[in-house]
Design a protein around this motif. Structure first.
Motif, short mmCIF file in Angstrom:
data_model
loop_
_atom_site.label_atom_id
_atom_site.label_comp_id
_atom_site.label_asym_id
_atom_site.label_seq_id
_atom_site.Cartn_x
_atom_site.Cartn_y
_atom_site.Cartn_z
N SER A 63 0.83 -1.21 0.00
CA SER A 63 0.00 0.00 0.00
C SER A 63 0.86 1.26 0.00
O SER A 63 0.53 2.25 -0.66
CB SER A 63 -0.94 -0.01 1.21
OG SER A 63 -1.81 -1.13 1.17
N ASN A 67 0.77 4.27 -2.81
CA ASN A 67 0.66 5.69 -2.47
C ASN A 67 1.84 6.49 -3.00
O ASN A 67 1.69 7.63 -3.44
CB ASN A 67 0.56 5.85 -0.95
CG ASN A 67 -0.81 5.47 -0.41
OD1 ASN A 67 -1.81 5.52 -1.11
ND2 ASN A 67 -0.85 5.07 0.84
N GLN A 70 1.43 7.13 -6.74
CA GLN A 70 0.50 8.22 -6.98
C GLN A 70 1.12 9.57 -6.62
O GLN A 70 0.93 10.57 -7.32
CB GLN A 70 -0.79 8.00 -6.19
CG GLN A 70 -1.84 9.08 -6.37
CD GLN A 70 -2.39 9.18 -7.79
OE1 GLN A 70 -3.42 8.58 -8.11
NE2 GLN A 70 -1.72 9.92 -8.66
N CYS A 80 -4.20 7.15 -1.17
CA CYS A 80 -5.18 6.42 -1.98
C CYS A 80 -5.33 4.99 -1.48
O CYS A 80 -6.39 4.40 -1.60
CB CYS A 80 -4.80 6.45 -3.46
SG CYS A 80 -3.20 5.77 -3.88
N ALA A 81 -4.27 4.43 -0.89
CA ALA A 81 -4.34 3.09 -0.29
C ALA A 81 -4.07 3.23 1.20
O ALA A 81 -3.05 3.80 1.60
CB ALA A 81 -3.32 2.16 -0.94
N LYS A 97 -8.82 -4.48 -3.68
CA LYS A 97 -9.14 -3.08 -3.93
C LYS A 97 -8.38 -2.60 -5.15
O LYS A 97 -7.17 -2.79 -5.26
CB LYS A 97 -8.76 -2.25 -2.71
CG LYS A 97 -8.81 -0.73 -2.91
CD LYS A 97 -10.22 -0.21 -3.05
CE LYS A 97 -10.24 1.31 -3.12
NZ LYS A 97 -11.59 1.85 -3.38
N HIS A 99 -6.98 0.49 -7.34
CA HIS A 99 -6.57 1.88 -7.16
C HIS A 99 -6.28 2.51 -8.52
O HIS A 99 -5.34 2.09 -9.21
CB HIS A 99 -5.33 1.96 -6.27
CG HIS A 99 -5.55 1.45 -4.88
ND1 HIS A 99 -6.20 2.19 -3.91
CD2 HIS A 99 -5.22 0.26 -4.32
CE1 HIS A 99 -6.26 1.48 -2.80
NE2 HIS A 99 -5.67 0.32 -3.01
#
Length: 294
Positions: A63, A67, A70, A80-81, A97, A99
């Motif tokens: 995660s 991020n 991004q 975002c995560a 999930k 993204h």
């Protein structure tokens, strides 16, 4: 009486090898951030979105890497995560999930990251069969993984008719550089089993080696030394040996942690990895598209 002969002095110990190599084992253009961003912005793959699956042991930084990608793309701090910092040994991510990656100025890039539950030891965590189903595009967003058994075909989140855009186009193994030598055999065995299924599906595979700043004091002081570091080179070779992925498909990175402002050096090594991952995914999607035409 004769004198005693003195024993010869032992030779001095050999000097320890330098922590830094004389030349980088992989060249880096530290000023190419804007060039990579430009390449990514004009990408138009045969399949949209390209789907990139992140998987690895609990605490490897999946995660956090998403991020950081991004953040490198936008040039600002983002979430975002969701991440966990407690180090409980259990996966913070429990469901699949997707993204999307935002473009600066609006819109999204034509690739997404699929984040799933981390691999745990002793049969805990996500089932290998579930990851294989994700590779095939058969697990819909939001499915909550059950450590006691894989997804059933009767589950409402089971995708019976996956489209090309539902399937995985690149498999990214996330490994922590500072703990790779201590990885449990059962986790490595799970990762190898997933790699085998990905290979059967001709899905390209890479390793992103996270936490390089924790693994090497030289890199901790100066990220630009990442490819001069003898220790990081050894970690890359170790990860290649453990999973069987070639050295040129392994990317050591530092993700953002405590920083709240951008760091061009962090961005460059993340974007270098991202560019290859996206290109590999695009090549795979094109190969699948062309084979169906034939």
């Amino acid at each position: 009486m004769g004198g005693r002969h003195s024993e010869p002095s032992p030779p001095p110990p050999a000097p320890a090898p330098s922590l830094e190599l004389n030349a980088p084992w992989r060249p880096v253009n530290w000023s190419e951030k804007e060039e990579i961003l430009k390449e990514l912005k004009v990408l138009h793959p045969n399949v949209e979105p390209l789907r990139i699956l992140m998987f690895g042991p609990v605490g490897a930084g999946k995660s956090c890497f998403i991020n950081s990608v991004q953040r490198a793309l936008l040039g600002r701090n983002v979430i975002c995560a969701l991440e966990n910092t407690t180090g409980t040994g259990e996966s913070f991510t429990t469901s699949i999930k997707t993204h999307k990656m935002k473009k600066s100025g609006g819109g999204h890039y034509p690739f997404v990251f699929s984040d799933i539950m981390g691999l745990e030891i002793d049969g805990e965590g996500i089932q290998t069969e579930d990851i294989n189903k994700v590779l095939e595009g058969r697990v819909l967003d939001g499915y909550k993984f059950n450590p006691r058994g894989p997804i059933s075909e009767n589950d409402p989140k089971y995708n019976h008719y996956p489209k090309p855009s539902d399937k995985i186009h690149c498999l990214v193994s996330i490994l922590p550089a500072d703990a790779i030598s201590r990885m449990d055999y059962s986790v490595i065995a799970k990762m190898k089993a997933v790699r085998k299924r990905a290979s059967e599906l001709s899905i390209p595979q890479v390793i992103v080696l996270t936490k390089v700043d924790n693994a090497c004091q030289v890199v901790n002081r100066d990220l630009r030394k990442v490819y001069h570091s003898r220790k990081i080179k050894e970690k890359v070779e170790d990860s290649s040996h453990k999973l069987g992925i070639p050295l040129n498909n392994i990317y050591p990175v530092k993700s953002y942690h405590a920083e709240i402002t951008k760091d061009t050096n962090v961005d460059v090594i993340i974007l270098m990895a991202l560019r290859d991952i996206v290109n590999f995914a695009s090549d795979h999607a094109e190969d699948v598209y062309e084979s169906k035409k034939e």
